[in-house]
Scaffold this active site. Structure first.
Site, PDB file in Angstrom:
ATOM      1  N   TYR A 140      16.772 -23.484  53.134  1.00  0.00           N
ATOM      2  CA  TYR A 140      15.784 -22.821  51.890  1.00  0.00           C
ATOM      3  C   TYR A 140      14.343 -22.521  52.270  1.00  0.00           C
ATOM      4  CZ  TYR A 140      19.130 -22.940  48.305  1.00  0.00           C
ATOM      5  OH  TYR A 140      20.307 -22.688  47.271  1.00  0.00           O
ATOM      6  N   LYS A 190      28.003 -30.545  59.159  1.00  0.00           N
ATOM      7  CA  LYS A 190      28.750 -29.553  60.134  1.00  0.00           C
ATOM      8  C   LYS A 190      28.549 -29.899  61.764  1.00  0.00           C
ATOM      9  CE  LYS A 190      31.730 -25.953  60.547  1.00  0.00           C
ATOM     10  NZ  LYS A 190      32.966 -25.818  59.986  1.00  0.00           N
ATOM     11  N   ASP A 223      33.607 -27.882  55.168  1.00  0.00           N
ATOM     12  CA  ASP A 223      34.678 -26.907  55.075  1.00  0.00           C
ATOM     13  C   ASP A 223      35.901 -27.910  54.499  1.00  0.00           C
ATOM     14  OD1 ASP A 223      34.570 -28.095  57.577  1.00  0.00           O
ATOM     15  OD2 ASP A 223      35.634 -26.125  58.221  1.00  0.00           O
ATOM     16  N   ASP A 251      28.258 -26.545  42.371  1.00  0.00           N
ATOM     17  CA  ASP A 251      29.076 -25.633  41.300  1.00  0.00           C
ATOM     18  C   ASP A 251      30.541 -25.754  41.465  1.00  0.00           C
ATOM     19  OD1 ASP A 251      26.477 -24.315  40.818  1.00  0.00           O
ATOM     20  OD2 ASP A 251      27.366 -22.294  41.172  1.00  0.00           O
TER      21      ASP A 251
HETATM   22  C1  IPM Z   1      20.592 -24.337  41.745  1.00  0.00           C
HETATM   23  C2  IPM Z   1      20.142 -22.641  41.808  1.00  0.00           C
HETATM   24  C3  IPM Z   1      19.192 -22.549  42.742  1.00  0.00           C
HETATM   25  C4  IPM Z   1      19.218 -22.994  44.150  1.00  0.00           C
HETATM   26  C5  IPM Z   1      18.502 -21.000  42.712  1.00  0.00           C
HETATM   27  C6  IPM Z   1      18.336 -20.371  41.167  1.00  0.00           C
HETATM   28  C7  IPM Z   1      17.344 -21.013  43.429  1.00  0.00           C
HETATM   29  O1  IPM Z   1      21.431 -22.052  42.305  1.00  0.00           O
HETATM   30  O2  IPM Z   1      19.628 -24.797  41.330  1.00  0.00           O
HETATM   31  O3  IPM Z   1      21.644 -24.517  42.021  1.00  0.00           O
HETATM   32  O4  IPM Z   1      19.614 -22.199  44.758  1.00  0.00           O
HETATM   33  O5  IPM Z   1      18.731 -24.092  44.333  1.00  0.00           O
HETATM   34 MG    MG Z   2      23.115 -23.177  42.636  1.00  0.00          MG
END
Ligand code: IPM
Ligand code: MG
Length: 365
Positions: A140, A190, A223, A251
């Site tokens: 990031y 990984k 994975d 997620d």
């Molecule tokens: C999260 C979101 C953020 C991330 C985005 C909105 C920048 O997906 O907090 O999980 O990727 O960290």
């Molecule tokens: Mg996210």
């Protein structure tokens, strides 16, 4: 006692943080918790007003607060603008500036919602995972990064980089928390392909060897982990991951527990913290008063625990949410099975939880 900056942001952010604010105000009025609240613009709404997602003045206020309670950022309106001006950039800058390097994302299945998961009941049962995601490093933030034309061909570059200190400090957080839970850390990497992930594995092992031999450590390739989490979610305790892998896997875990709107998070630094639901701005339902505020209210519960050391208030809020769900009260997103006794709006969900808090508070305070 505590200064909280509320940044509702975009989409459903305003609605869901509104419900958390109701709860803060209740505690201020009824049990004399001394909290100072400020509110400001952040994300897309700040771009519209001030031309940037995070202004200097908002950043200064965040620096000056004990905790930031954030709603959500982003939406289709700002999707096509320059990368450096996007709402998401504001969020990344805020995390980086406050150096909140450890992002805690609990994925605990509520018994009452077991049918809302897309997995079988028997598989999801008893799942209680805490993802510890590295938040201020990795791909990031790595340099170089660009999107440009080189010899007439478009090229995009991002860099996945970690140094040992960045890995060590987040690993320590994961082990310390695991020690208070089921004493197991699963670290994702990984290492079979990427040098930086070999370093990740080596440093996590070193932290384990030197300080946390009482905690069990498991290493999984990302994975394989994506598969194992779906297959045997209840066998995981703390999952430690870098920024990108942690983003993805959290997620997956959100869906596993029934709704993305249920997932809170705490991003902890040395003495700064940001609390936000992991669910995003959900532009498709924004402004309709149908969003699920539980992710925000649970984030507030984490704020009480980690920033104000009020574990009892955390437990009071969490228990009140559980009872509300046990009573069959659901927002739309957690009524996939159509079994709700009462389908409620965002607003009503906040009111119902507050009602329970009021009913049971004497057991906790
Ligand atoms: C999260 C979101 C953020 C991330 C985005 C909105 C920048 O997906 O907090 O999980 O990727 O960290
Ligand atoms: Mg996210």
């Amino acid at each position: 006692m505590g200064k909280i900056l509320i940044l509702p942001g975009d989409g459903i952010g305003k609605e869901i943080t509104g419900e958390s604010l109701k709860i803060i105000n209740y505690f201020k009025e009824n049990i004399n918790i001394d909290i100072e609240i400020e509110k400001d613009l952040f994300g897309g709404v700040s771009i519209d007003k001030n031309g940037e997602p995070l202004t200097r003045s908002v950043l200064d206020k965040a620096m000056d607060s004990d905790a930031v309670l954030l709603g959500a950022v982003g939406g289709p309106k700002w999707e096509n603008i320059d990368h450096n001006l996007k709402p998401e950039k504001g969020l990344l800058m805020l995390r980086k500036e406050l150096e909140t390097f450890a992002n805690l994302r609990p994925g605990k299945v509520f018994q009452a919602l077991i049918d809302a998961s897309s997995l079988k009941k028997e598989v999801v049962k008893n799942t209680d995972i805490l993802v510890v995601r590295e938040l201020t490093g990795g791909i990031y933030f790595g340099e170089p990064r660009y999107l440009k034309k080189i010899n007439e061909k478009k090229v995009g570059v991002n860099t996945l980089v970690y140094d040992e200190d960045e890995i060590r400090r987040v690993a320590q957080v994961a082990f310390e928390i695991a020690r208070k839970r089921k004493k197991k850390v699963t670290s994702l990497d990984k290492a079979n392909v990427l040098e930086v992930m070999q370093l990740w594995r080596d440093v996590v092992s070193e932290v384990h060897e030197t300080k946390f031999k009482d905690v069990e450590l498991e290493h999984l390739y990302i994975d394989n982990a994506a598969m194992q989490i779906i297959k045997r979610p209840s066998t995981f305790d703390v999952i430690l991951a870098g920024n990108l892998f942690g983003d993805i896997i959290s997620d997956e875990i959100a869906e596993l527990i029934g709704s993305l709107g249920m997932l809170p998070s705490a991003s902890l630094g040395v003495n700064k913290a940001i609390y936000e639901p992991a669910g995003g701005s959900a532009p498709d339902i924004a402004g309709q008063n149908t969003a699920n505020p539980i992710g925000s209210i649970m984030s507030l519960a984490m704020l009480f625990k980690y920033s104000l050391n009020l574990d009892n208030i955390h437990d009071l809020i969490e228990t009140s949410i559980s009872i509300t769900l046990d009573d069959g009260i659901r927002t739309n997103d957690i009524n996939k099975d159509g079994k709700a006794k009462m389908v409620v709006s965002c607003n009503q969900m906040g009111d119902e939880i507050l009602k329970k808090i009021d009913e049971i508070k004497s057991k906790f305070i």
